[in-house]
Design a protein around this motif. Structure first.
Motif, PDB file in Angstrom:
ATOM      1  N   ASP A  81       0.825  -1.000  -0.048  1.00  0.00           N
ATOM      2  CA  ASP A  81      -0.130  -0.036   0.041  1.00  0.00           C
ATOM      3  C   ASP A  81       0.792   1.124  -0.016  1.00  0.00           C
ATOM      4  O   ASP A  81       0.437   2.198  -0.861  1.00  0.00           O
ATOM      5  N   VAL A  82       1.885   1.209   0.738  1.00  0.00           N
ATOM      6  CA  VAL A  82       2.756   2.375   0.919  1.00  0.00           C
ATOM      7  C   VAL A  82       3.494   2.617  -0.473  1.00  0.00           C
ATOM      8  O   VAL A  82       3.520   3.863  -0.957  1.00  0.00           O
ATOM      9  N   ALA A  83       3.995   1.625  -1.137  1.00  0.00           N
ATOM     10  CA  ALA A  83       4.762   1.624  -2.330  1.00  0.00           C
ATOM     11  C   ALA A  83       3.665   2.131  -3.607  1.00  0.00           C
ATOM     12  O   ALA A  83       4.048   2.728  -4.290  1.00  0.00           O
ATOM     13  N   ASN A  84       2.515   1.441  -3.460  1.00  0.00           N
ATOM     14  CA  ASN A  84       1.543   2.026  -4.361  1.00  0.00           C
ATOM     15  C   ASN A  84       1.166   3.470  -4.126  1.00  0.00           C
ATOM     16  O   ASN A  84       1.065   4.344  -5.322  1.00  0.00           O
ATOM     17  N   ASP A  85       0.908   3.929  -2.758  1.00  0.00           N
ATOM     18  CA  ASP A  85       0.563   5.406  -2.768  1.00  0.00           C
ATOM     19  C   ASP A  85       1.834   6.295  -3.070  1.00  0.00           C
ATOM     20  O   ASP A  85       1.751   7.466  -3.509  1.00  0.00           O
ATOM     21  N   ALA A  86       3.083   5.797  -2.844  1.00  0.00           N
ATOM     22  CA  ALA A  86       4.265   6.346  -3.330  1.00  0.00           C
ATOM     23  C   ALA A  86       4.604   6.810  -4.757  1.00  0.00           C
ATOM     24  O   ALA A  86       4.801   7.871  -5.320  1.00  0.00           O
ATOM     25  N   LEU A  87       3.992   5.499  -5.437  1.00  0.00           N
ATOM     26  CA  LEU A  87       4.115   5.565  -6.919  1.00  0.00           C
ATOM     27  C   LEU A  87       3.073   6.468  -7.564  1.00  0.00           C
ATOM     28  O   LEU A  87       3.369   7.514  -8.211  1.00  0.00           O
ATOM     29  N   MET A  88       1.933   6.549  -6.878  1.00  0.00           N
ATOM     30  CA  MET A  88       0.953   7.863  -7.162  1.00  0.00           C
ATOM     31  C   MET A  88       1.463   8.990  -6.970  1.00  0.00           C
ATOM     32  O   MET A  88       1.191   9.876  -7.785  1.00  0.00           O
ATOM     33  N   HIS A  89       2.326   9.400  -5.752  1.00  0.00           N
ATOM     34  CA  HIS A  89       2.778  10.645  -5.666  1.00  0.00           C
ATOM     35  C   HIS A  89       3.786  10.918  -6.543  1.00  0.00           C
ATOM     36  O   HIS A  89       4.018  12.052  -7.181  1.00  0.00           O
ATOM     37  N   ALA A  90       4.577  10.076  -7.054  1.00  0.00           N
ATOM     38  CA  ALA A  90       5.653  10.051  -7.915  1.00  0.00           C
ATOM     39  C   ALA A  90       4.899  10.421  -9.361  1.00  0.00           C
ATOM     40  O   ALA A  90       5.504  11.335 -10.207  1.00  0.00           O
ATOM     41  N   ARG A  91       3.822   9.799  -9.757  1.00  0.00           N
ATOM     42  CA  ARG A  91       3.287  10.185 -10.954  1.00  0.00           C
ATOM     43  C   ARG A  91       2.773  11.587 -11.035  1.00  0.00           C
ATOM     44  O   ARG A  91       2.548  12.289 -11.929  1.00  0.00           O
ATOM     45  N   LEU A  92       1.884  11.988  -9.960  1.00  0.00           N
ATOM     46  CA  LEU A  92       1.622  13.326  -9.901  1.00  0.00           C
ATOM     47  C   LEU A  92       2.732  14.271  -9.869  1.00  0.00           C
ATOM     48  O   LEU A  92       2.526  15.336 -10.610  1.00  0.00           O
ATOM     49  N   ARG A  93       3.972  13.958  -9.306  1.00  0.00           N
ATOM     50  CA  ARG A  93       5.252  14.954  -9.359  1.00  0.00           C
ATOM     51  C   ARG A  93       5.336  15.241 -10.725  1.00  0.00           C
ATOM     52  O   ARG A  93       5.862  16.085 -11.285  1.00  0.00           O
ATOM     53  N   ALA A  94       5.516  13.984 -11.615  1.00  0.00           N
ATOM     54  CA  ALA A  94       6.047  13.831 -12.986  1.00  0.00           C
ATOM     55  C   ALA A  94       5.249  14.666 -13.873  1.00  0.00           C
ATOM     56  O   ALA A  94       5.538  15.064 -14.779  1.00  0.00           O
ATOM     57  N   GLN A  95       3.982  14.430 -13.462  1.00  0.00           N
ATOM     58  CA  GLN A  95       2.814  15.072 -14.518  1.00  0.00           C
ATOM     59  C   GLN A  95       3.142  16.774 -14.185  1.00  0.00           C
ATOM     60  O   GLN A  95       2.738  17.495 -15.246  1.00  0.00           O
ATOM     61  N   ALA A  96       3.303  17.047 -12.955  1.00  0.00           N
ATOM     62  CA  ALA A  96       3.351  18.482 -12.561  1.00  0.00           C
ATOM     63  C   ALA A  96       4.551  19.321 -13.192  1.00  0.00           C
ATOM     64  O   ALA A  96       4.642  20.551 -13.523  1.00  0.00           O
ATOM     65  N   THR A  97       5.616  18.267 -13.475  1.00  0.00           N
ATOM     66  CA  THR A  97       7.026  18.890 -13.793  1.00  0.00           C
ATOM     67  C   THR A  97       7.213  18.494 -15.315  1.00  0.00           C
ATOM     68  O   THR A  97       7.983  19.077 -16.014  1.00  0.00           O
ATOM     69  N   ALA A  98       6.339  17.840 -15.830  1.00  0.00           N
ATOM     70  CA  ALA A  98       6.441  17.188 -17.340  1.00  0.00           C
ATOM     71  C   ALA A  98       6.080  18.754 -18.191  1.00  0.00           C
ATOM     72  O   ALA A  98       5.272  19.509 -17.941  1.00  0.00           O
ATOM     73  N   PRO A  99       7.104  18.744 -19.301  1.00  0.00           N
ATOM     74  CA  PRO A  99       6.678  19.786 -20.428  1.00  0.00           C
ATOM     75  C   PRO A  99       5.554  19.841 -20.972  1.00  0.00           C
ATOM     76  O   PRO A  99       4.972  18.558 -20.987  1.00  0.00           O
ATOM     77  N   LYS A 100       4.672  20.810 -21.467  1.00  0.00           N
ATOM     78  CA  LYS A 100       3.329  20.886 -21.930  1.00  0.00           C
ATOM     79  C   LYS A 100       3.385  19.909 -23.007  1.00  0.00           C
ATOM     80  O   LYS A 100       2.350  19.204 -23.196  1.00  0.00           O
ATOM     81  N   GLY A 101       4.331  19.932 -23.947  1.00  0.00           N
ATOM     82  CA  GLY A 101       4.181  19.078 -25.344  1.00  0.00           C
ATOM     83  C   GLY A 101       4.493  17.694 -25.116  1.00  0.00           C
ATOM     84  O   GLY A 101       4.413  17.154 -26.091  1.00  0.00           O
ATOM     85  N   LYS A 102       5.087  17.514 -24.003  1.00  0.00           N
ATOM     86  CA  LYS A 102       5.701  15.755 -23.817  1.00  0.00           C
ATOM     87  C   LYS A 102       4.326  15.033 -23.735  1.00  0.00           C
ATOM     88  O   LYS A 102       3.503  15.368 -22.901  1.00  0.00           O
ATOM     89  N   ALA A 103       4.475  13.926 -24.390  1.00  0.00           N
ATOM     90  CA  ALA A 103       3.512  12.814 -24.131  1.00  0.00           C
ATOM     91  C   ALA A 103       3.425  12.303 -22.623  1.00  0.00           C
ATOM     92  O   ALA A 103       4.472  11.990 -22.048  1.00  0.00           O
ATOM     93  N   ALA A 104       2.104  11.990 -22.146  1.00  0.00           N
ATOM     94  CA  ALA A 104       1.983  11.441 -21.039  1.00  0.00           C
ATOM     95  C   ALA A 104       2.605  10.021 -20.882  1.00  0.00           C
ATOM     96  O   ALA A 104       3.197   9.372 -19.950  1.00  0.00           O
ATOM     97  N   LYS A 105       2.665   9.353 -21.967  1.00  0.00           N
ATOM     98  CA  LYS A 105       3.305   7.960 -21.882  1.00  0.00           C
ATOM     99  C   LYS A 105       4.759   8.015 -21.521  1.00  0.00           C
ATOM    100  O   LYS A 105       5.525   7.289 -20.737  1.00  0.00           O
ATOM    101  N   ASP A 106       5.666   9.050 -22.080  1.00  0.00           N
ATOM    102  CA  ASP A 106       6.945   9.105 -21.641  1.00  0.00           C
ATOM    103  C   ASP A 106       7.181   9.377 -20.271  1.00  0.00           C
ATOM    104  O   ASP A 106       8.014   8.725 -19.735  1.00  0.00           O
TER     105      ASP A 106
END
Length: 141
Positions: A81-106
């Motif tokens: 559960d902790v690892a899954n939640d940490a992954l969710m936080h990492a995804r949110l962080r990656a989406q927030a810092t990703a450039p606008k034109g970059k694909a979500a897949k990358d």
């Protein structure tokens, strides 16, 4: 009942449960017994020796391997559960810092799990994680 009746007197005076309730309760007991029996065959990701060590350190003395497996299974669930939640936080962080034109897949395929993500995850479970200022992946100078 009188005012000075023995405490167990009210238990004897109760009516029996309806048949459906007894059947449901019997099914729950059977499911629990099957689950406990299956624990002897299941090998959790956390080794029995490690569970036994921490049970002994916390003052729990048992010779029942099913209890050790149950604790190991609960610890495995907590870690998952902790690892899954940490992954969710990492995804949110990656989406927030990703450039606008970059694909979500990358951004989804190149994830880096940091201590900050883990810290946010365990905080949801009431665990305070404090890393030293000199920690390698510190995001703040």
């Amino acid at each position: 009942q009188t005012r000075h009746a023995p405490p167990e007197a009210h238990l004897r005076a109760r009516r029996p449960l309806p048949r459906a309730m007894n059947t449901r309760e019997t099914l729950r007991k059977e499911e629990l017994e099957r689950f406990i029996a299956s624990l002897s065959e299941y090998r959790p990701a956390i080794p029995d020796e490690l569970v036994r060590h921490y049970l002994a350190r916390s003052g729990v003395q048992t010779n029942d391997p099913r209890l050790e497996r149950l604790v190991g299974l609960a610890a495995q669930k907590f870690v998952a559960d902790v690892a899954n939640d940490a992954l969710m936080h990492a995804r949110l962080r990656a989406q927030a810092t990703a450039p606008k034109g970059k694909a979500a897949k990358d951004s989804a395929t190149k994830m880096t799990l940091t201590t900050d993500d883990l810290e946010k995850s365990v905080k949801d479970y009431g665990v305070a994680l404090h890393k030293p200022a000199y920690y390698a992946d510190a995001s703040h100078p």
